[in-house]
Structures are given as C-alpha cells and as structure tokens.
Design an enzyme around this catalytic site. Sequence first.
Site, PDB file in Angstrom:
ATOM      1  CB  CYS A   1      -0.918   0.019   1.221  1.00  0.00           C
ATOM      2  SG  CYS A   1      -2.371  -1.049   1.095  1.00  0.00           S
TER       3      CYS A   1
ATOM      4  CG  ASP B   1      10.540  -9.326  -6.206  1.00  0.00           C
ATOM      5  OD1 ASP B   1       9.476  -9.937  -5.991  1.00  0.00           O
ATOM      6  OD2 ASP B   1      11.499  -9.317  -5.397  1.00  0.00           O
TER       7      ASP B   1
ATOM      8  CG  HIS C   1      -4.707  -4.109   1.957  1.00  0.00           C
ATOM      9  ND1 HIS C   1      -3.329  -4.246   2.014  1.00  0.00           N
ATOM     10  CD2 HIS C   1      -5.215  -5.076   2.755  1.00  0.00           C
ATOM     11  CE1 HIS C   1      -3.032  -5.237   2.823  1.00  0.00           C
ATOM     12  NE2 HIS C   1      -4.160  -5.767   3.292  1.00  0.00           N
TER      13      HIS C   1
ATOM     14  N   GLY D   1       4.620 -19.556   0.369  1.00  0.00           N
ATOM     15  CA  GLY D   1       5.715 -18.606   0.214  1.00  0.00           C
ATOM     16  C   GLY D   1       5.307 -17.147   0.229  1.00  0.00           C
TER      17      GLY D   1
ATOM     18  CG  HIS E   1       2.544  -9.911  -4.390  1.00  0.00           C
ATOM     19  ND1 HIS E   1       2.116  -9.901  -3.092  1.00  0.00           N
ATOM     20  CD2 HIS E   1       3.529 -10.837  -4.460  1.00  0.00           C
ATOM     21  CE1 HIS E   1       2.814 -10.793  -2.391  1.00  0.00           C
ATOM     22  NE2 HIS E   1       3.678 -11.376  -3.207  1.00  0.00           N
TER      23      HIS E   1
END
Length: 115
Positions: A8, A31, A47, A94, A101
Amino acid sequence: MTDDCLFCKIASGKIPAQIVYEDDQLLSFEDVNPQAPFHVLIIPRRHISTLNDVQEGDAALLGGLITRAAQIAKEHGHAQDGYRTVFNCNRGAGQSVFHIHLHLLAGRNMTWPPG
Ligand code: DGP
C-alpha cells in the site's frame, strides 16, 4: 490503504519502487529480490491481503492483473520465449507480503514443479 502494508505504501508513493506500469487500478514494479533476470510484481492499488480474500466482484480486477502481466511481458520482449506468473497464497506457499501480487518472471528457463 492499510497503514502497515508495504505494498500500500508503494502504491501511494510513500515508499519508492522501480515502477514499470501504473494506472488508477493497479501498478507494476520491479521485485527487490529478483528470482529471474526480469521479475516484476503486479498489484491492485486496493488492499486485498491474500487470494482467499478475493470476492466475486473482484474478477475484473484480477483479470486486469493477468492481462497487464501479459502486456508487460510482451513489451519487454518475453512473450516468445515465455514467462511465468505466480500468486503465492499464504505462508505455506511462500507469501511474505500480505497484499496480493502477481509475480511475473522471465529471462531464464523455468523448471517444473516449482520449489
Ligand atoms: P511473496 O513472497 O510472494 O509474498 O513475494 C513478495 C515479494 O516482494 C518478494 O519477491 C520480494 C518483494 N519485496 C519485498 N519487499 C519489497 C520492497 O520493499 N520493494 C520491492 N520492490 N519488492 C519487495
């Protein structure tokens, strides 16, 4: 916006990231711990903690993440050789950041099954 959510904060610009795409619904950024030569995340601005929290009304938003991933892969020259898209859901799979995402990984050969 959730105050204690890292993604966020990236979506609102409070924390910097290498943005590769953004619009009013979603954004994509590199990433910080890449697992392939090309590794970006595509996130909704809104969110949502995990895939378990997705509602039927979110179908268009989720579809938008996937179609955007394909578009980004194409724009970066990875459509032909191929790429992988992954949603990790909860710690056992994981997931470490609890704002959904979509990982987009490319630029190397992928193996199956994943670890
Ligand atoms: P997952 O393990 O599926 O929840 O993926 C979270 C990813 O988020 C992981 O590959 C590393 C990445 N990440 C964690 N913190 C940051 C950050 O502050 N900035 C960026 N750009 N990526 C981050």
